[in-house]
Design a protein around this motif. Structure first.
Motif, PDB file in Angstrom:
ATOM      1  N   ALA A  15      77.510  38.486  48.695  1.00  0.00           N
ATOM      2  CA  ALA A  15      77.300  37.408  47.717  1.00  0.00           C
ATOM      3  C   ALA A  15      76.091  37.688  46.840  1.00  0.00           C
ATOM      4  CB  ALA A  15      77.134  36.076  48.437  1.00  0.00           C
ATOM      5  N   LEU A  16      75.051  38.278  47.434  1.00  0.00           N
ATOM      6  CA  LEU A  16      73.836  38.563  46.666  1.00  0.00           C
ATOM      7  C   LEU A  16      74.033  39.707  45.676  1.00  0.00           C
ATOM      8  CD1 LEU A  16      71.045  38.140  49.356  1.00  0.00           C
ATOM      9  CD2 LEU A  16      71.708  36.559  47.541  1.00  0.00           C
ATOM     10  N   LEU A  17      75.107  40.504  45.836  1.00  0.00           N
ATOM     11  CA  LEU A  17      75.422  41.491  44.809  1.00  0.00           C
ATOM     12  C   LEU A  17      75.709  40.805  43.481  1.00  0.00           C
ATOM     13  CD1 LEU A  17      77.750  44.021  46.712  1.00  0.00           C
ATOM     14  CD2 LEU A  17      75.384  44.377  45.989  1.00  0.00           C
ATOM     15  N   LEU A  18      76.427  39.688  43.534  1.00  0.00           N
ATOM     16  CA  LEU A  18      76.698  38.923  42.315  1.00  0.00           C
ATOM     17  C   LEU A  18      75.406  38.372  41.732  1.00  0.00           C
ATOM     18  CD1 LEU A  18      78.619  37.648  40.283  1.00  0.00           C
ATOM     19  CD2 LEU A  18      78.984  35.758  41.896  1.00  0.00           C
ATOM     20  N   LEU A  19      74.529  37.872  42.600  1.00  0.00           N
ATOM     21  CA  LEU A  19      73.235  37.373  42.131  1.00  0.00           C
ATOM     22  C   LEU A  19      72.439  38.497  41.474  1.00  0.00           C
ATOM     23  CD1 LEU A  19      71.048  35.189  41.967  1.00  0.00           C
ATOM     24  CD2 LEU A  19      70.323  35.853  44.275  1.00  0.00           C
ATOM     25  N   GLY A  20      72.430  39.676  42.090  1.00  0.00           N
ATOM     26  CA  GLY A  20      71.717  40.803  41.498  1.00  0.00           C
ATOM     27  C   GLY A  20      72.284  41.191  40.142  1.00  0.00           C
ATOM     28  N   ALA A  21      73.613  41.174  40.020  1.00  0.00           N
ATOM     29  CA  ALA A  21      74.238  41.510  38.739  1.00  0.00           C
ATOM     30  C   ALA A  21      73.840  40.511  37.659  1.00  0.00           C
ATOM     31  CB  ALA A  21      75.760  41.543  38.903  1.00  0.00           C
ATOM     32  N   LEU A  22      73.842  39.226  37.994  1.00  0.00           N
ATOM     33  CA  LEU A  22      73.468  38.197  37.015  1.00  0.00           C
ATOM     34  C   LEU A  22      72.003  38.330  36.607  1.00  0.00           C
ATOM     35  CD1 LEU A  22      75.320  35.099  38.539  1.00  0.00           C
ATOM     36  CD2 LEU A  22      75.975  36.452  36.529  1.00  0.00           C
ATOM     37  N   LEU A  23      71.141  38.633  37.561  1.00  0.00           N
ATOM     38  CA  LEU A  23      69.719  38.805  37.241  1.00  0.00           C
ATOM     39  C   LEU A  23      69.495  40.018  36.347  1.00  0.00           C
ATOM     40  CD1 LEU A  23      68.076  38.014  40.710  1.00  0.00           C
ATOM     41  CD2 LEU A  23      67.956  36.630  38.635  1.00  0.00           C
ATOM     42  N   LEU A  24      70.234  41.085  36.593  1.00  0.00           N
ATOM     43  CA  LEU A  24      70.103  42.271  35.757  1.00  0.00           C
ATOM     44  C   LEU A  24      70.588  42.000  34.330  1.00  0.00           C
ATOM     45  CD1 LEU A  24      71.233  44.994  38.326  1.00  0.00           C
ATOM     46  CD2 LEU A  24      68.983  44.818  37.255  1.00  0.00           C
ATOM     47  N   VAL A  25      71.680  41.271  34.199  1.00  0.00           N
ATOM     48  CA  VAL A  25      72.160  40.922  32.853  1.00  0.00           C
ATOM     49  C   VAL A  25      71.146  40.036  32.142  1.00  0.00           C
ATOM     50  CG1 VAL A  25      73.941  39.659  31.581  1.00  0.00           C
ATOM     51  CG2 VAL A  25      74.590  41.205  33.441  1.00  0.00           C
ATOM     52  N   ALA A  26      70.589  39.070  32.874  1.00  0.00           N
ATOM     53  CA  ALA A  26      69.553  38.221  32.273  1.00  0.00           C
ATOM     54  C   ALA A  26      68.347  39.053  31.857  1.00  0.00           C
ATOM     55  CB  ALA A  26      69.137  37.131  33.259  1.00  0.00           C
ATOM     56  N   GLY A  27      67.975  40.037  32.696  1.00  0.00           N
ATOM     57  CA  GLY A  27      66.868  40.917  32.345  1.00  0.00           C
ATOM     58  C   GLY A  27      67.166  41.746  31.106  1.00  0.00           C
ATOM     59  N   ALA A  28      68.423  42.185  30.967  1.00  0.00           N
ATOM     60  CA  ALA A  28      68.805  42.950  29.781  1.00  0.00           C
ATOM     61  C   ALA A  28      68.698  42.094  28.519  1.00  0.00           C
ATOM     62  CB  ALA A  28      70.233  43.476  29.949  1.00  0.00           C
ATOM     63  N   ILE A  29      69.123  40.837  28.616  1.00  0.00           N
ATOM     64  CA  ILE A  29      69.003  39.935  27.464  1.00  0.00           C
ATOM     65  C   ILE A  29      67.542  39.737  27.085  1.00  0.00           C
ATOM     66  CG2 ILE A  29      69.406  37.563  26.680  1.00  0.00           C
ATOM     67  CD1 ILE A  29      71.922  37.568  28.464  1.00  0.00           C
ATOM     68  N   TRP A  30      66.678  39.577  28.092  1.00  0.00           N
ATOM     69  CA  TRP A  30      65.243  39.404  27.834  1.00  0.00           C
ATOM     70  C   TRP A  30      64.649  40.644  27.163  1.00  0.00           C
ATOM     71  CZ3 TRP A  30      61.510  36.233  27.051  1.00  0.00           C
ATOM     72  CH2 TRP A  30      60.183  36.607  27.238  1.00  0.00           C
ATOM     73  N   LEU A  31      65.080  41.821  27.589  1.00  0.00           N
ATOM     74  CA  LEU A  31      64.591  43.055  26.975  1.00  0.00           C
ATOM     75  C   LEU A  31      65.075  43.194  25.532  1.00  0.00           C
ATOM     76  CD1 LEU A  31      65.034  45.511  29.982  1.00  0.00           C
ATOM     77  CD2 LEU A  31      62.868  44.734  28.991  1.00  0.00           C
ATOM     78  N   VAL A  32      66.289  42.726  25.254  1.00  0.00           N
ATOM     79  CA  VAL A  32      66.785  42.749  23.874  1.00  0.00           C
ATOM     80  C   VAL A  32      65.934  41.836  22.994  1.00  0.00           C
ATOM     81  CG1 VAL A  32      68.701  42.053  22.380  1.00  0.00           C
ATOM     82  CG2 VAL A  32      69.141  43.384  24.451  1.00  0.00           C
ATOM     83  N   ILE A  33      65.587  40.662  23.528  1.00  0.00           N
ATOM     84  CA  ILE A  33      64.733  39.740  22.768  1.00  0.00           C
ATOM     85  C   ILE A  33      63.391  40.382  22.453  1.00  0.00           C
ATOM     86  CG2 ILE A  33      63.488  37.540  22.903  1.00  0.00           C
ATOM     87  CD1 ILE A  33      65.839  36.464  24.561  1.00  0.00           C
ATOM     88  N   ARG A  34      62.885  41.175  23.374  1.00  0.00           N
ATOM     89  CA  ARG A  34      61.610  41.874  23.168  1.00  0.00           C
ATOM     90  C   ARG A  34      61.780  43.196  22.430  1.00  0.00           C
ATOM     91  NH1 ARG A  34      58.210  42.027  28.578  1.00  0.00           N
ATOM     92  NH2 ARG A  34      56.599  42.570  27.043  1.00  0.00           N
ATOM     93  N   LYS A  35      63.010  43.480  21.965  1.00  0.00           N
ATOM     94  CA  LYS A  35      63.322  44.663  21.156  1.00  0.00           C
ATOM     95  C   LYS A  35      63.103  45.975  21.916  1.00  0.00           C
ATOM     96  CE  LYS A  35      62.333  42.301  16.809  1.00  0.00           C
ATOM     97  NZ  LYS A  35      61.589  42.309  15.512  1.00  0.00           N
TER      98      LYS A  35
END
Length: 424
Positions: free
Chosen positions: A339-359
């Motif tokens: 179940a935590l694999l799904l949580l890890g995937a969601l956190l990584l996607v959220a981290g990618a979005i944050w990095l895009v915002i920071r260019k």
């Protein structure tokens, strides 16, 4: 004539020479981040049906597993804030487990706690003599203490435990319990609320329920040591002088600080805290000493200290994270880790979005690809191998350290050799 020493004067050199530490996260922002992570975990729980990832039993087990890691981390914090790297935390924990159980089965558990702390202090004293007085490399000394502690306890265990009921060459006789407590009313109410499996509310109830249900008295002492350490090191003249020894010992000496004394005290206290973590393992987590029961927790405690940026609050969060992942081995491990694999995937996607915002587009792309691979692993399997479950705490340790490395700022003189009068 020696200039008078004040807390402000002693701290000033370290502030003048320290590199920028970066912006610190305020408490409201930190609480918001924790709440967001808990909400995301709740979503994952509802999607996967893995209610065990936030139930009271899981959180209670996580707390019990986090305590020895946190105590080892606090030990490392005291030593490194005074400028001494303490890789020997694992060995000092081993001494705590042996001495605690040896005294505990003969004279009672609280005597075992005291003697276990003394055992850890002896390891800290040895490390202090070797590194501070004789200027031996801190890493070499720490590794030697780990080997020495393991060899010494293996030699002493048969002499002390064989011939006693329940004792053997690798295990001590059982030690009486220190006692546990639950907060009447509140504990039962939170447990009932957690059983409702509501979004977010039940998850908060599980988290809080684990903190007030079947808690050892030694756990309460260990938790209290976190704010106590912060207050002593950051709000007292003693703490300011000690930290100045880890930032700029030459400047501290010029202001009248006895650098040797503060370094010795810090490393001995460090050993005592690690020893207390060992006592927790041999008296609370298990009511007996067992060879190898530290299982690398001294090293993970050091990782928690680094993750926490050499601060007690961050250290406590790191210990809680590592304790939680370790608890997955004991309660529904495979299903919960899946179940935590799904949580890890969601956190990584959220981290990618944050990095895009920071260019930071390259890092964002890499993070997104890793998140997609983790999601594919989750979607393509129904469970994870037991070997992955067992390795989860150590994998999380490496990942967290890798992600947090860029914001870390260790004490400037940490690990540096010091001789009295070298600044003249």
């Amino acid at each position: 004539m020696t200039a008078p020493t004040t807390a402000t004067d002693v701290n000033q050199p370290s502030l003048e020479h320290a590199p920028p530490a970066g912006r610190r996260m305020s408490w409201p922002v930190l609480l918001l981040v924790i709440a967001g992570a808990l909400a995301l975990t709740s979503i994952v729980r509802l999607i996967t049906g893995a209610n065990g990832i936030t139930n009271v039993s899981q959180m209670s087990t996580a707390l019990q597993l986090a305590v020895p890691i946190g105590l080892a981390g606090l030990g490392g914090l005291w030593a490194e804030r005074a400028g001494v790297v303490n890789i020997g935390l694992e060995g000092m924990m081993i001494l705590g487990t042996w001495f605690g159980a040896w005294a505990g089965f003969q004279w009672g558990p609280w005597t075992g706690v005291l003697v276990g702390i003394i055992g850890g202090c002896l390891g800290g004293l040895l490390h202090a003599i070797v590194t501070i007085t004789f200027n031996v490399n801190h890493i070499v000394s720490g590794v030697a203490i780990n080997i020495l502690a393991l060899g010494a306890t293996r030699y002493l265990a048969p002499l002390a435990f064989e011939g006693h009921q329940g004792g053997s060459a690798k295990q001590s006789p059982p030690v009486d319990s220190l006692g546990h407590f639950s907060i009447p009313g509140l504990s039962g109410w939170l447990d009932s609320l957690n059983d409702q499996h509501w979004f977010f509310v039940s998850d908060i109830a599980g988290l809080l329920g684990g903190l007030v249900t079947d808690v050892s008295w030694l756990t309460l002492i260990a938790v209290a040591l976190v704010p106590a350490t912060w207050w002593i090191l950051w709000r007292t003249p003693f703490g300011l002088r000690l930290r100045s020894c880890g930032e700029n010992p030459i400047a501290a000496e010029s202001l009248g600080v006895n650098v040797y004394k503060y370094k010795y005290l810090a490393v001995i206290i460090s050993g005592g805290l690690a020893g207390l973590g060992g006592v927790f393992l041999s008296i609370v987590a298990n009511p007996f000493y067992l060879e190898g029961q530290t299982s690398g927790r001294g090293y993970i405690g050091l990782a928690a200290m680094i993750f926490g940026n050499w601060m007690p609050g961050g250290l406590a969060i790191g210990a809680g994270l590592f304790g939680y992942t370790d608890s997955l081995n004991l309660r529904g491990g495979s299903a919960n880790v899946h179940a935590l694999l799904l949580l890890g995937a969601l956190l990584l996607v959220a981290g990618a979005i944050w990095l895009v915002i920071r260019k930071k587009y390259v890092k964002a792309a890499i993070t997104f690809v890793v998140g997609a691979l983790v999601f594919a692993w989750y979607a393509g399997t129904n469970e994870v191998p037991n070997q992955v479950v067992s390795a989860t705490p150590y994998v999380v340790t490496l990942v967290v350290l890798a992600l947090s490395a860029q914001r870390l700022r260790m004490p400037k003189a940490d690990g540096m050799q010091y001789r009295k009068g070298q600044g003249k």
